[in-house]
Design a protein around this motif. Structure first.
Motif, PDB file in Angstrom:
ATOM      1  N   PRO A 213       7.773  -8.687   4.669  1.00 58.51           N
ATOM      2  CA  PRO A 213       8.515  -8.534   3.417  1.00 58.51           C
ATOM      3  C   PRO A 213       7.660  -8.133   2.226  1.00 58.51           C
ATOM      4  O   PRO A 213       8.110  -7.374   1.362  1.00 58.51           O
ATOM      5  N   SER A 214       6.408  -8.621   2.159  1.00 59.85           N
ATOM      6  CA  SER A 214       5.573  -8.306   0.999  1.00 59.85           C
ATOM      7  C   SER A 214       5.188  -6.836   0.936  1.00 59.85           C
ATOM      8  O   SER A 214       4.673  -6.362  -0.074  1.00 59.85           O
ATOM      9  N   LEU A 215       5.463  -6.084   2.023  1.00 57.13           N
ATOM     10  CA  LEU A 215       5.212  -4.644   2.000  1.00 57.13           C
ATOM     11  C   LEU A 215       5.952  -3.991   0.846  1.00 57.13           C
ATOM     12  O   LEU A 215       5.450  -3.047   0.220  1.00 57.13           O
ATOM     13  N   ALA A 216       7.158  -4.498   0.526  1.00 55.60           N
ATOM     14  CA  ALA A 216       7.968  -3.911  -0.541  1.00 55.60           C
ATOM     15  C   ALA A 216       7.270  -3.981  -1.880  1.00 55.60           C
ATOM     16  O   ALA A 216       7.555  -3.182  -2.784  1.00 55.60           O
ATOM     17  N   LEU A 217       6.345  -4.945  -2.023  1.00 56.67           N
ATOM     18  CA  LEU A 217       5.614  -5.099  -3.280  1.00 56.67           C
ATOM     19  C   LEU A 217       4.242  -4.435  -3.222  1.00 56.67           C
ATOM     20  O   LEU A 217       3.446  -4.590  -4.137  1.00 56.67           O
ATOM     21  N   GLY A 218       3.973  -3.698  -2.134  1.00 58.69           N
ATOM     22  CA  GLY A 218       2.740  -2.914  -2.063  1.00 58.69           C
ATOM     23  C   GLY A 218       1.532  -3.670  -1.589  1.00 58.69           C
ATOM     24  O   GLY A 218       0.457  -3.517  -2.155  1.00 58.69           O
ATOM     25  N   THR A 219       1.672  -4.467  -0.517  1.00 62.50           N
ATOM     26  CA  THR A 219       0.528  -5.248  -0.038  1.00 62.50           C
ATOM     27  C   THR A 219      -0.246  -4.558   1.070  1.00 62.50           C
ATOM     28  O   THR A 219      -1.353  -4.980   1.393  1.00 62.50           O
ATOM     29  N   SER A 220       0.310  -3.527   1.691  1.00 60.09           N
ATOM     30  CA  SER A 220      -0.409  -2.818   2.761  1.00 60.09           C
ATOM     31  C   SER A 220      -1.324  -1.757   2.153  1.00 60.09           C
ATOM     32  O   SER A 220      -0.855  -0.846   1.471  1.00 60.09           O
ATOM     33  N   PRO A 221      -2.639  -1.850   2.392  1.00 58.37           N
ATOM     34  CA  PRO A 221      -3.578  -0.900   1.792  1.00 58.37           C
ATOM     35  C   PRO A 221      -3.317   0.539   2.234  1.00 58.37           C
ATOM     36  O   PRO A 221      -3.025   0.808   3.399  1.00 58.37           O
ATOM     37  N   VAL A 222      -3.425   1.448   1.292  1.00 58.62           N
ATOM     38  CA  VAL A 222      -3.229   2.884   1.526  1.00 58.62           C
ATOM     39  C   VAL A 222      -4.258   3.645   0.699  1.00 58.62           C
ATOM     40  O   VAL A 222      -4.960   3.063  -0.128  1.00 58.62           O
ATOM     41  N   THR A 223      -4.343   4.950   0.903  1.00 57.34           N
ATOM     42  CA  THR A 223      -5.258   5.766   0.105  1.00 57.34           C
ATOM     43  C   THR A 223      -4.511   6.382  -1.079  1.00 57.34           C
ATOM     44  O   THR A 223      -3.290   6.568  -1.041  1.00 57.34           O
ATOM     45  N   LEU A 224      -5.274   6.719  -2.094  1.00 58.64           N
ATOM     46  CA  LEU A 224      -4.695   7.369  -3.266  1.00 58.64           C
ATOM     47  C   LEU A 224      -4.105   8.722  -2.890  1.00 58.64           C
ATOM     48  O   LEU A 224      -3.046   9.106  -3.402  1.00 58.64           O
ATOM     49  N   LEU A 225      -4.757   9.453  -1.997  1.00 61.28           N
ATOM     50  CA  LEU A 225      -4.255  10.763  -1.599  1.00 61.28           C
ATOM     51  C   LEU A 225      -2.883  10.641  -0.952  1.00 61.28           C
ATOM     52  O   LEU A 225      -1.989  11.453  -1.215  1.00 61.28           O
ATOM     53  N   GLU A 226      -2.693   9.621  -0.120  1.00 62.07           N
ATOM     54  CA  GLU A 226      -1.387   9.418   0.511  1.00 62.07           C
ATOM     55  C   GLU A 226      -0.309   9.144  -0.528  1.00 62.07           C
ATOM     56  O   GLU A 226       0.797   9.697  -0.462  1.00 62.07           O
ATOM     57  N   MET A 227      -0.631   8.284  -1.496  1.00 64.65           N
ATOM     58  CA  MET A 227       0.372   7.912  -2.493  1.00 64.65           C
ATOM     59  C   MET A 227       0.743   9.098  -3.383  1.00 64.65           C
ATOM     60  O   MET A 227       1.928   9.334  -3.664  1.00 64.65           O
ATOM     61  N   VAL A 228      -0.238   9.858  -3.827  1.00 69.68           N
ATOM     62  CA  VAL A 228       0.052  11.010  -4.675  1.00 69.68           C
ATOM     63  C   VAL A 228       0.807  12.062  -3.872  1.00 69.68           C
ATOM     64  O   VAL A 228       1.708  12.732  -4.400  1.00 69.68           O
TER      65      VAL A 228
END
Length: 838
Positions: free
Chosen positions: A571-586
Motif C-alpha cells: 500500500p505505501s507504494l501509492a505514497l512513493g516508497t519504492s525507489p526509482v530513478t529520476l530519468l524514469e520519473m521524468v
C-alpha cells in the motif's frame, strides 16, 4: 555449420590422402638415399635439409601471418587517425575520444634538426631500405647472441608498433617480430618516406601524457617543434631509447649523456662536423619544462551515459572510436544544458549553505530566503551540531568506510581501528565532508520526441561521477502520486469524486492493516480527488489507491515509463516508497505531457564519418499508447492546480513563471529526498535533491520539502529557458483555461506557499498497535483548518522569518565590525615610522 564442415572434409579428404601418401614415399626415398652416403656427406645433407625445412616452415608461417596483420585500409586509417566526438543537437562539441595530449603537425612544421637526429640515431639507412634493414637485423641478432642485446628495428618497424600495439603485440618473441616486419613492408609499400617520418613523429610518446614531437617540444622546451635547435632535437630523439630512463627532467645526467650519443651518431653519419660536435657536447641541458595543461575534462554524466552505449555499438559495427573520427550527433540542446548546469550549481550551492547553517548549532530559525543563509555561512562551522548530536551515526560512518574495513581485514581489532580513525583529523574531515555534501540530479526531455535536452547527474562530475539521473534509485515521494490518480481516471473515476480527509485502516491483500497519516493531521471534511493530488494528501491518496487497486497502478506506472526499477506491491507504494530513478520519473511525466503517448528516452539521432557521410541513423520508435488522451489531459489539469494553488506555487511567485505548466512536488520522510517535476507543452524537466546517504537530511521541514529545494533547480532552469526564447511562453496544453493574472507583488510569500511535510503510512500489527512501514513513507500537504488557522500559520511563519532576519542582521553587523577593526589594526601596524630630525 556441421553439414558445411562435413562437405568440406569430404571434398579435401582425397587430396589429403594423396599428400600423405607422397610424403611417406618421399621420406622413404630420402632415408634410403642418406643410408647410401658416406657419414660426412650424410651429416651435411641432414643439416642442409633441416635448414631448408625450417626455412620452408618459416615461409609458410609468414604467409599465414600476412592476412592477420593490418591491411592497407588499416594503415591509411591509422595514419589519418582522428578521435571520434560527441556533439550536441546544434553542433557544439561535448566530448571526444582523444588519447593523451596530441597535436598533429606536418613534416614541414618540424625542425630539420629533429629528422636529421632521428635518422642518424635510429635508422641511418632509412632512405635505402624498404622497411627492413637486413644488415642491421643480422647484426642485432649476432650481438644479442653474444650477450650484448641490441635493437635492430627500423623507423618503419617502430612506427608499426606505435600504430598497431594491440595487433602486433608487446611480447619480445618471434611472432611479434614477424608481424612487425610484415607490417613494416606494407607501410613502405603504401607511403612515402616523408609520410612515414611524419606519422612516426606524430605518434611517439614522450611521458607526461604528451604524444608526438609537437607536444614534446612544448613540454620540455616550451616552444613549437619547428623552433627546436640541434641540442633540443638531440635530447628528444635520445629519449626514444627509454623515455623514463632518459627523462631530462628527472634524470638530467643520463639525458645529457644520451644527447651526446645522438650528437656522436650525427657526427658519424656526416650530419655535423667534428669541431661542431666538440663544441655542442660541452653545452649543458637547457630544459624549460612546462607540463601542458590537461585538456579540460569535457565529460559529463550525459556523455558518460552515451559513451557506454556507443562503445557497444562501435564493437558490434567494427568501428574504432579513437581512430575513425566519427561524429556522434546527440539530442542534447547546448543552451538548455548550460542553463541546467547553471541552475544546479547556483541553487544547489545555496541549499548547501542552508543545510550547513541549520545544522551548525542546536537552535534553528528558519528563513524562506536562501540569501539569508548565504550571508552568515562564512561565520559558522558547517554541520557542527549534526556531528555532535549524531555521534553513533558518525561511528557507523567510520565503520562502513573502506579504510576501517581494510584495517579489520588486516587483523586490527575493530574498537582499536575505530578509535585510531576517529583520532585522525584528516580522515574524519574528509569523511564528514563527503557525507554532508548535498547532491542533486536534473534531466529534461522533449515530450514530443523523447529527446534528452539537458542532463546533470551531480553538482560536479569531476568530484561525483555517480549519476543521480540514471543510476541513483531514491524514493520518489509524492511525485509518484500522479500514477495513482492517473490509474483512477483510467478506471472512470471523476476528479471531483469526494473522499473524507480522515485516518482509516486499509487492509492489504496479505491481511495486514495500514494507516495513512499526514503530519499536519486531518480535518474530517470532504475533499475531492483533485484536491487530494493538489495538496498531496496521504489520506486521500491511500483511499484512491484502495479503490483503484495496486496492480492497475503498477501497470500504468510501467506503461508511462517507470519500467526499470522494481515497484513493490504494498500500500505505501501509492505514497512513493519504492525507489526509482529520476530519468524514469521524468520520462513518465513526459508521457503524461504527450497526452498519454510513451516514448523511450532518445540520446543519439545519427552518426556520421569524418567526411560527413551518414553511416547510421536511429529513427524514432513509434510511440505507444500508455493512457488515454482524455485521462492524460484531465491529469495535466489536476497537476496544473499543484502549481497554481498547491505545493508547487513557488514556480509562480519565486520565479515569475506564468506559462501553462503543471507538475508535482515530492518529499520523503525525515526530509531525505526532495523532488520536483514540471511539465510544459514542449519540455518536461525534473530534479532530485538530497544527500548520498539518506541518513543525512535537511534539518528544517521547510527546506526539506521538494517544493522548496528541488523546485528551485527546475524553476531556475525554466525561467532561463523562457527568457531566452528556448521555450514558447504562449504554448498551452489541450484544455488550458484562460491565463490567470500574476500574483500581486505585495502579497506575502508565505501566504501563497503551501507547506508540505513528510507523512506516513504505518502498518498495524494484529494486537491493534502499529509500526512504521519498512520503507519510509511520504509527503503531505498541510491544509490549515479554516481561515483562523491559516492566518495563525501565516503569522507564525512571518514571526519566524523576522527573528531569523534579525539574527542574520546582527551576525552580519558583527562580522562587518570585526573586519573593520582588523583592517584598522593592520593599517596601524603598517604605518611607517618617520625619523626625527636632529
Amino acid at each position: 555449420m556441421n553439414d558445411h564442415l562435413k562437405r568440406a572434409r569430404e571434398r579435401f579428404e582425397p587430396i589429403l590422402d594423396t599428400t600423405r601418401t607422397r610424403a611417406r614415399a618421399g621420406y622413404t626415398r630420402g632415408r634410403a638415399y642418406l643410408a647410401m652416403q658416406p657419414p660426412v656427406k650424410r651429416a651435411v645433407l641432414i643439416v642442409l635439409w633441416g635448414i631448408a625445412t625450417l626455412s620452408a616452415l618459416l615461409l609458410v608461417y609468414v604467409l599465414i601471418l600476412i592476412p592477420l596483420t593490418p591491411g592497407i585500409r588499416d594503415l591509411k586509417q591509422a595514419r589519418t587517425a582522428r578521435a571520434s566526438t560527441l556533439v550536441s543537437a546544434d553542433g557544439k562539441e561535448l566530448a571526444s575520444f582523444d588519447q593523451g595530449l596530441q597535436e598533429r603537425v606536418t613534416l614541414a612544421q618540424i625542425s630539420p634538426n629533429v629528422t636529421a637526429a632521428l635518422v642518424a640515431t635510429e635508422d641511418h639507412r632509412f632512405y635505402q631500405h624498404h622497411g627492413i634493414d637486413f644488415k642491421r637485423t643480422a647484426g642485432a641478432v649476432f650481438y644479442s647472441l653474444k650477450g650484448d642485446a641490441q635493437g635492430g628495428s627500423t623507423i618503419t618497424q617502430q612506427l608499426a608498433r606505435n600504430m598497431f600495439p594491440e595487433e602486433i603485440g608487446r611480447s619480445r618473441n618471434l611472432n611479434r617480430k614477424l608481424k612487425e616486419l610484415i607490417t613494416a613492408l606494407k607501410i613502405e609499400a603504401t607511403y612515402s618516406k616523408t609520410e612515414i617520418l611524419e606519422a612516426y613523429l606524430n605518434t611517439v610518446p614522450f611521458l607526461y601524457n604528451a604524444f608526438g614531437i609537437e607536444m614534446a617540444a612544448r613540454t620540455y622546451f616550451d616552444k613549437s617543434a619547428f623552433q627546436l635547435d640541434i641540442l633540443e632535437s638531440a635530447t628528444l630523439v635520445g629519449m626514444l631509447k627509454g623515455t623514463n630512463y632518459y627523462n631530462p627532467v628527472t634524470n638530467p645526467g643520463r639525458s645529457l649523456e644520451r644527447r651526446n650519443v645522438v650528437l656522436g651518431q650525427m657526427l658519424k653519419h656526416g650530419v655535423i662536423t667534428q669541431p661542431r660536435f666538440n663544441a655542442l657536447k660541452k653545452r649543458p641541458l637547457r630544459v624549460h619544462f612546462a607540463r601542458q595543461a590537461e585538456r579540460p575534462g569535457t565529460d559529463t554524466h550525459f556523455t558518460a551515459h552515451v559513451r557506454k552505449w556507443l562503445i557497444d555499438w562501435a564493437d558490434e559495427n567494427d568501428y574504432n572510436l579513437q581512430l575513425d573520427g566519427l561524429v556522434v550527433h546527440t539530442t542534447l540542446d547546448f543552451a538548455l544544458q548550460q542553463a541546467a548546469l547553471h541552475a544546479v550549481e547556483r541553487q544547489a550551492n545555496a541549499l548547501q549553505a542552508v543545510a550547513d547553517v541549520e545544522w551548525s548549532q542546536s537552535g534553528v530559525s528558519v528563513s524562506s530566503s536562501t540569501g539569508a543563509y548565504t550571508a552568515v555561512h562564512g561565520a559558522i562551522n558547517p554541520f557542527q551540531y549534526f556531528w555532535q548530536s549524531h555521534a553513533a551515526l558518525g561511528d557507523a560512518f567510520v565503520r562502513e568506510s573502506p579504510t576501517y574495513r581494510k584495517a579489520v581485514e588486516n587483523g586490527e581489532a575493530g574498537p582499536v581501528a575505530l578509535k585510531r580513525l576517529k583520532a585522525d583529523r584528516n580522515f574524519v574531515a574528509v569523511l564528514r565532508a563527503a557525507k554532508s555534501r548535498l547532491e542533486a540530479g536534473f534531466v529534461a526531455l522533449d515530450p514530443a520526441s523523447g529527446d534528452v535536452k539537458a542532463w546533470v547527474g551531480s553538482r560536479d562530475f569531476q568530484r561525483e561521477q555517480f549519476d543521480h539521473v540514471a543510476q541513483a534509485e531514491r524514493q520518489p515521494g509524492s511525485t509518484f502520486k500522479p500514477m495513482v490518480y492517473g490509474a483512477a481516471l483510467e478506471k472512470g473515476m471523476a476528479p471531483e469524486r469526494p473522499y473524507r480527509d480522515a485516518v482509516m485502516s486499509i487492509k492489504a491483500g496479505d491481511g495486514k492493516l495500514w494507516r495513512p497519516t499526514d503530519m499536519s493531521g486531518t480535518t474530517g471534511n470532504q475533499m475531492t480527488m483533485r484536491d487530494g493530488l493538489v495538496f498531496s494528501k496521504n489520506t486521500i491518496t491511500a483511499q484512491v489507491m484502495q479503490d483503484v487497486g495496486l496492480p492497475d497502478i503498477i501497470s500504468l506506472a510501467r506503461s508511462l515509463g517507470v519500467n526499470q526499477s522494481k515497484l513493490q506491491a504494498v500500500p505505501s507504494l501509492a505514497l512513493g516508497t519504492s525507489p526509482v530513478t529520476l530519468l524514469e520519473m521524468v520520462n513518465a511525466y513526459a508521457t503524461i505531457a504527450a497526452q498519454g503517448e510513451y516514448r523511450k528516452p532518445v540520446f543519439v539521432t545519427h552518426i556520421t564519418d569524418r567526411d560527413g557521410k551518414e553511416i547510421a541513423r536511429f529513427s524514432a520508435v513509434k510511440p505507444q499508447r500508455a493512457m488515454s488522451q482524455a485521462s492524460a489531459v484531465t491529469l495535466i489539469d489536476m497537476m496544473r492546480g499543484v502549481i497554481n494553488r498547491g505545493t508547487g506555487t513557488g514556480i509562480r511567485h519565486r520565479f515569475g513563471i506564468h506559462a501553462d505548466v503543471a507538475g508535482k512536488t515530492g518529499t520523503t520522510q525525515n526530509n531525505a529526498d526532495g523532488w520536483f517535476i514540471l511539465m510544459h507543452p514542449n519540455l518536461v524537466a525534473g530534479a532530485w535533491v538530497g544527500f548520498n546517504d539518506n541518513r543525512v537530511n535537511m534539518r528544517s521541514a521547510y527546506w526539506g520539502q521538494g517544493g522548496h529545494n528541488a523546485l528551485l533547480l527546475v524553476g531556475d532552469f525554466f525561467k532561463a529557458a523562457l527568457e531566452t526564447g528556448k521555450l514558447d511562453g504562449a504554448a498551452q496544453f489541450p484544455g488550458a483555461p484562460p491565463r490567470s493574472a500574476a500574483p500581486r507583488q505585495d502579497e506575502p510569500e508565505e501566504a501563497m506557499d503551501a507547506i508540505e511535510e513528510g507523512g506516513e503510512m504505518r502498518e498495524e500489527d494484529m494486537q491493534g498497535g502499529d509500526r512504521a512501514t519498512p520503507a519510509p513513507p511520504e509527503d503531505m500537504q498541510q491544509v490549515p483548518d479554516g481561515p483562523a488557522a491559516e492566518r495563525r500559520f501565516d503569522r507564525q511563519a512571518r514571526e519566524r522569518e523576522a527573528e531569523m532576519d534579525r539574527q542574520i542582521q546582527q551576525e552580519r553587523q558583527f562580522q562587518q565590525d570585526r573586519q573593520f577593526q582588523n583592517e584598522r589594526q593592520f593599517q596601524n601596524e603598517r604605518q611607517p615610522v618617520v625619523p626625527q630630525e636632529n
